[in-house]
Design a protein around this motif. Structure first.
Motif, PDB file in Angstrom:
ATOM      1  N   UNK A   1       0.655  -1.100  -0.167  1.00 52.28           N
ATOM      2  CA  UNK A   1       0.060  -0.108  -0.093  1.00 52.28           C
ATOM      3  C   UNK A   1       0.821   1.030  -0.196  1.00 52.28           C
ATOM      4  N   UNK A   2       1.952   1.287   0.737  1.00 48.69           N
ATOM      5  CA  UNK A   2       2.974   2.288   0.919  1.00 48.69           C
ATOM      6  C   UNK A   2       3.604   2.535  -0.434  1.00 48.69           C
ATOM      7  N   UNK A   3       3.910   1.358  -1.162  1.00 51.08           N
ATOM      8  CA  UNK A   3       4.637   1.533  -2.424  1.00 51.08           C
ATOM      9  C   UNK A   3       3.719   2.009  -3.501  1.00 51.08           C
ATOM     10  N   UNK A   4       2.592   1.753  -3.510  1.00 47.71           N
ATOM     11  CA  UNK A   4       1.574   2.105  -4.551  1.00 47.71           C
ATOM     12  C   UNK A   4       1.030   3.540  -4.376  1.00 47.71           C
ATOM     13  N   UNK A   5       0.933   3.883  -3.032  1.00 50.64           N
ATOM     14  CA  UNK A   5       0.619   5.419  -2.869  1.00 50.64           C
ATOM     15  C   UNK A   5       1.546   6.367  -3.229  1.00 50.64           C
ATOM     16  N   UNK A   6       2.896   5.778  -3.021  1.00 51.21           N
ATOM     17  CA  UNK A   6       4.201   6.681  -3.392  1.00 51.21           C
ATOM     18  C   UNK A   6       4.217   6.778  -4.961  1.00 51.21           C
ATOM     19  N   UNK A   7       4.197   5.570  -5.445  1.00 51.68           N
ATOM     20  CA  UNK A   7       4.161   5.629  -6.999  1.00 51.68           C
ATOM     21  C   UNK A   7       3.060   6.264  -7.551  1.00 51.68           C
ATOM     22  N   UNK A   8       1.899   6.450  -6.957  1.00 53.18           N
ATOM     23  CA  UNK A   8       0.807   7.149  -7.612  1.00 53.18           C
ATOM     24  C   UNK A   8       0.835   8.459  -7.388  1.00 53.18           C
ATOM     25  N   UNK A   9       1.421   8.888  -6.377  1.00 56.41           N
ATOM     26  CA  UNK A   9       1.812  10.467  -6.154  1.00 56.41           C
ATOM     27  C   UNK A   9       2.806  10.737  -7.207  1.00 56.41           C
ATOM     28  N   UNK A  10       3.820  10.032  -7.434  1.00 54.40           N
ATOM     29  CA  UNK A  10       5.127  10.615  -8.400  1.00 54.40           C
ATOM     30  C   UNK A  10       4.516  10.146  -9.853  1.00 54.40           C
ATOM     31  N   UNK A  11       3.566   9.585 -10.079  1.00 58.51           N
ATOM     32  CA  UNK A  11       2.885   9.437 -11.376  1.00 58.51           C
ATOM     33  C   UNK A  11       2.090  10.793 -11.681  1.00 58.51           C
ATOM     34  N   UNK A  12       1.358  11.098 -10.511  1.00 56.17           N
ATOM     35  CA  UNK A  12       0.621  12.415 -10.702  1.00 56.17           C
ATOM     36  C   UNK A  12       1.442  13.603 -10.669  1.00 56.17           C
TER      37      UNK A  12
END
Length: 169
Positions: free
Chosen positions: A141-152
């Protein structure tokens, strides 16, 4: 155009793109919080980490439990935007270096996704969360949140570039 003028253009473009992309990232974060109840990063923790770093402590067992620092929220938010500008500067230089158009939305989004290297391998380990959040209760979950923040952030870069081309066309 002389060298100083082109350097000023590069700095100005970096500021515009970095602030624009970071602002988009923050707007996306607010949307996720309100619609999906996804909790965003508390940027005060970034300020706390920087405050401790200036006093010689880089790595923490748990940054949340570390002593608070004066003005940590302001420092954390300012650092968040400064990092966005540095990432935008890096995006511009890397686009020039590999000869890819800045106006490629896919290039901006891929670049944004690649910036997740920073939290995965620097911030999260220094915060006591392990590499890529491996020491957290829900690392994926932490990984996905970080990845999605950086994709945004990458989407924000692309939108900021589009906006600036509309202004100057």
């Amino acid at each position: 155009m002389y060298m100083g003028e082109s350097a000023l253009h590069l700095i100005g473009l970096s500021l515009f793109l970095g602030v624009g992309a970071t602002l988009f990232m923050d707007i996306w974060s607010v949307f996720l919080k309100r619609v999906l109840s996804v909790q965003p990063l508390n940027y005060a923790l970034v300020g706390r980490w920087l405050g401790h770093f200036l006093h010689g402590q880089l790595v923490h067992v748990n940054i949340v439990k570390a002593a608070t620092k004066q003005h940590e929220s302001i420092i954390g938010w300012a650092a968040h935007y400064v990092i966005g500008v540095v990432f935008a500067f890096t995006f511009i230089l890397s686009s020039l270096w590999i000869n890819v158009s800045l106006l490629s939305p896919l290039g901006a989004i891929v670049f944004g996704a690649l910036t997740v290297i920073f939290p995965y391998f620097i911030m999260q380990p220094c915060f006591g969360m392990g590499i890529a959040g491996s020491k957290t209760p829900q690392p994926n979950s932490v990984r996905l949140k970080s990845l999605m923040a950086h994709v945004s952030f990458g989407v924000g870069l692309s939108l900021s570039l589009f906006f600036i081309t509309v202004i100057y066309s």
